[in-house]
Design a protein around this motif. Sequence first.
Motif: not given
Lengths: 207, 103
Positions: B86, B91-93, B95-96, B39, B88-89
Amino acid sequence: MSQADITIQGHASAGAMAEPAFSVPAKKMAMWLFIIADSATFAGCLVAYGFIRNGTPNWPRPFHSITNVAVMTLILLTSSLTMLVGVRAAQAGDKPKAFRWVMITAVAGLLFAVLHLKEWMGMISEGATLFHNPWGTPLFSSLFFSITGLHLLHVTGGVIALVAVGVRYQGGRYKADDLEVTGLYWHFVDLVWMFVVPLVYLLNLAH
Amino acid sequence: MTTAATHKSSGMGRDVAVYVGLLVLAGIQFVIAYQNISVQQMFERMLIVAIVEAGVALLFFMHLSENRGLRWFVIIFTVAVTLGLQYGWTDSFRLTNGVPWAK
């Protein structure tokens, strides 16, 4: 220095101040500023979508066919070309031709909206709503309907603007420049779709 | 053919060429969607094509190629805002992947 000299110099400086930014007429500049601001709106939505998609495990990929979205893309891209033909005709002074092509653009936009609604109805019939998603996280449906809905709203607004400006141009109230400004907006709607398709549809294609 | 008519027809020829080019680029995005890649790779490739598409549309359909000052005005503001988004990326990573430094 006489009062007349001061007045003349005053007028000269006022003329210099009135020089439009980048030699772009005020209406066109206003549209560019709107486009820059609206780009930020769409960019914000798409980045938020990417943020959530990246941070959510087992993101659903429910799309099995891309036929509908491919046809929608073809229609929207073609409508940009028809808009260009209309604007060029208006700039050449051919009013009937310009009106005809602008109306063809509006019809293409309407067709796009109808296909978009058909796509939505298909998803809704499968159980996807703004707050529910049968394939997993409800965030998918929320983001899908929000982003495509925002774009559809822009297309609908664009169709209304095309008809309104086209009719007024035909009636002599608007000029070729007004058609060009409306065309800028229409191309922007097309441009946004170039990002919505890969990020919202194609990345969620079931394999 | 008059000069104005020549200019008009060559302009239309360029518009049609740009339109065909955009169709091809859109087609490439659909082809990428069916490639057997991750992806992340798919996202990167599609985004590059989308940026090229947008650039072509801006330059030729929206006539930014004809006005250098306006072109830079639009590019600088749009790119600055898009880059700012861009922020906040990480924080997105988080989460995972979790945050090892939070322990």
